[in-house]
Design an enzyme around this catalytic site. Sequence first.
Site, PDB file in Angstrom:
ATOM      1  N   GLU A  24       0.849  -1.200   0.000  1.00 12.35           N
ATOM      2  CA  GLU A  24       0.000   0.000   0.000  1.00 12.35           C
ATOM      3  C   GLU A  24       0.881   1.245   0.000  1.00 12.35           C
ATOM      4  O   GLU A  24       2.038   1.208   0.454  1.00 12.35           O
ATOM      5  CB  GLU A  24      -0.892  -0.032   1.254  1.00 12.35           C
ATOM      6  N   ASN A 171     -12.448  -1.217  -0.981  1.00  6.20           N
ATOM      7  CA  ASN A 171     -11.738  -1.819   0.148  1.00  6.20           C
ATOM      8  C   ASN A 171     -12.368  -1.343   1.445  1.00  6.20           C
ATOM      9  O   ASN A 171     -12.621  -0.147   1.615  1.00  6.20           O
ATOM     10  CB  ASN A 171     -10.266  -1.373   0.125  1.00  6.20           C
ATOM     11  N   GLU A 172     -12.630  -2.264   2.336  1.00 11.06           N
ATOM     12  CA  GLU A 172     -13.176  -1.921   3.660  1.00 11.06           C
ATOM     13  C   GLU A 172     -14.250  -0.831   3.551  1.00 11.06           C
ATOM     14  O   GLU A 172     -14.186   0.204   4.204  1.00 11.06           O
ATOM     15  CB  GLU A 172     -12.060  -1.512   4.634  1.00 11.06           C
ATOM     16  N   TYR A 248      -6.926  -9.289  11.207  1.00  6.18           N
ATOM     17  CA  TYR A 248      -5.593  -9.058  11.769  1.00  6.18           C
ATOM     18  C   TYR A 248      -5.481  -9.687  13.144  1.00  6.18           C
ATOM     19  O   TYR A 248      -6.465  -9.752  13.895  1.00  6.18           O
ATOM     20  CB  TYR A 248      -5.331  -7.549  11.909  1.00  6.18           C
ATOM     21  N   GLU A 304      -6.064  -9.229   3.530  1.00  7.17           N
ATOM     22  CA  GLU A 304      -5.269  -8.569   4.571  1.00  7.17           C
ATOM     23  C   GLU A 304      -5.245  -9.472   5.788  1.00  7.17           C
ATOM     24  O   GLU A 304      -6.304  -9.800   6.344  1.00  7.17           O
ATOM     25  CB  GLU A 304      -5.839  -7.193   4.923  1.00  7.17           C
ATOM     26  N   GLN A 353       2.061  -6.150   5.603  1.00  5.90           N
ATOM     27  CA  GLN A 353       2.238  -5.828   4.205  1.00  5.90           C
ATOM     28  C   GLN A 353       3.650  -6.243   3.801  1.00  5.90           C
ATOM     29  O   GLN A 353       4.446  -6.578   4.672  1.00  5.90           O
ATOM     30  CB  GLN A 353       2.004  -4.342   3.969  1.00  5.90           C
TER      31      GLN A 353
HETATM   32  O1  AHR Z   1      -2.998  -2.637   6.184  1.00  2.00           O
HETATM   33  C1  AHR Z   1      -3.293  -1.429   6.802  1.00  2.00           C
HETATM   34  C2  AHR Z   1      -4.755  -1.053   6.680  1.00  2.00           C
HETATM   35  O2  AHR Z   1      -5.524  -1.974   7.380  1.00  2.00           O
HETATM   36  C3  AHR Z   1      -5.346  -1.067   5.302  1.00  2.00           C
HETATM   37  O3  AHR Z   1      -5.121   0.108   4.614  1.00  2.00           O
HETATM   38  C4  AHR Z   1      -6.804  -1.216   5.580  1.00  2.00           C
HETATM   39  O4  AHR Z   1      -7.500  -1.855   4.531  1.00  2.00           O
HETATM   40  C5  AHR Z   1      -6.846  -1.975   6.885  1.00  2.00           C
HETATM   41  O5  AHR Z   1      -7.669  -1.382   7.805  1.00  2.00           O
END
Ligand code: AHR
Length: 501
Positions: A24, A171-172, A248, A304, A353
């Site tokens: 990103e 995205n999101e 995450y 992600e 990432q």
């Molecule tokens: O990876 C960091 C961020 O986490 C990304 O930009 C977003 O999609 C997520 O909240």
Amino acid sequence: MKLFINPHEKLAYINPEIQGHFSEHLGRCIYEGIYVGEDSDIPNVNGMRKDVVEALKNIQIPVLRWPGGCFADEYHWKDGIGPKETRKKMINTHWGGVVEDNSFGTHEFMELCKQLGCKTYVNGNVGSGTVQEMSEWVEYMTFDGVSPMADLRKENGHDDPWIVDYFGVGNENWGCGGNMTPEYYGNLYRRYQTYVRDYNKDRKIFKVSCGPNADDYEWIDAVMKTCFRAPAPEQFHGFMDGMSLHYYTVPHDWDVKGSATDFTDKEWYLTLRKTLKMKEIIETQAAIMDKYDKKRQVGIIVDEWGTWYDCEPGTNPGFLYQQNTIRDAVVAGVNLNIFNKHADRVLMANIAQMVNVLQAVILTDGEKMILTPTYHVFDMYKCHQGAELVSSYVENETIGLEEENMVPALSESVSIGKDGRLHVTIANLSIDKSYDIDGVVTDSEIKGVSGEVVTGEIHEHNTFDAPENVVKKSFDDCQIVDNKLKFTVPAASVLHLSVEV
Ligand code: AHR
């Protein structure tokens, strides 16, 4: 403990993209981490760091997602084409409020993927972009003929169209991508995806809808209900080919997540317990999708995943720079085993990432570069890319220090690789206990075995002064006794055995 492997029971093809990456415009991921520009003193090819590209090629990076993340929904692709001096500058509002000069744009991304030899996953802008903008981007990248966008691409020096393998429609969008309700997003998805045209009839674009924030199951249900349409027989596509999932591993909570390097034994198990939730989320997401997608034609795209800690002290909090220890290696091993075991439904996953951000495989400091423990796990797991998952089961015990954070000691997955060998990957989640394993391979003669391992004291990590504290080491302690594999999996480790049968 016994490990049972049945190589005759093949369960699923492991799509190489399960070991995908995400880059990103965030902190030092793209700029400095990958792209330094042609005039940099750091050795580069067309602006891409040679050392980073070489390291990524070694782990056979299969696919790269770009440009975000949250950045994707405020990215206007036309700002990133044409002569660099005239490209628009913008504020990267999500990530540190820094100036984005757009010197890395579509042409540079495609050049990077060409150098890496990987597939392309482009994420479009639904949150603040128009249908026309998205439609024109696809035309610019993929149309081979005479059209306004194809002509513009040629004016900018690229005659041939590129291949876009995957395209994310937003995205999101439940959060940074527009704070939408699932019904509203579902309707926008139907509309935007219509204009993601397949100009290249031989290489259809795989369309990805925005899926849930972790276990937000209502989002999945409402989006599927609003915009799932089964493909008609004569078509390759329905409205979507995949739905994303973002999950995450955050040890504590979003306000105080916990340190990447300074953690207690209890926090180790807490982190792994939270990582293991990935399995439950994938299985529940699949079950909800199945209500609508009865033939299971839509894949899960975990675009992600990874650990998210408090950023390194003294660094810009908007840059999400964190260190990476043996704990991250085990998190990676556990997640990659989960993806393998769900390879019938998980068609791609992208660690967040690739460089210098969150659970990165590579860290850079100016011209220096180090490989993290997570990198070495990807290096060991690359044998699973394009392999066949086979049936396996390991006896286990539950370990931990607190009743609410108990975990199974061992995580495993086994495949038959393209090289015809059995590849066994095992993570040992125990801080201090090794396990003796007796491996039985059904109806097969075990002819040979070799191994490699990533292990160490749980806080160990690589630094720019000590870049090889944690490396992948060869593991020679696996014996073949009475046609069984006999070995001891060390505490806090990720192990790979390559077995000739
Ligand atoms: O990876 C960091 C961020 O986490 C990304 O930009 C977003 O999609 C997520 O909240």
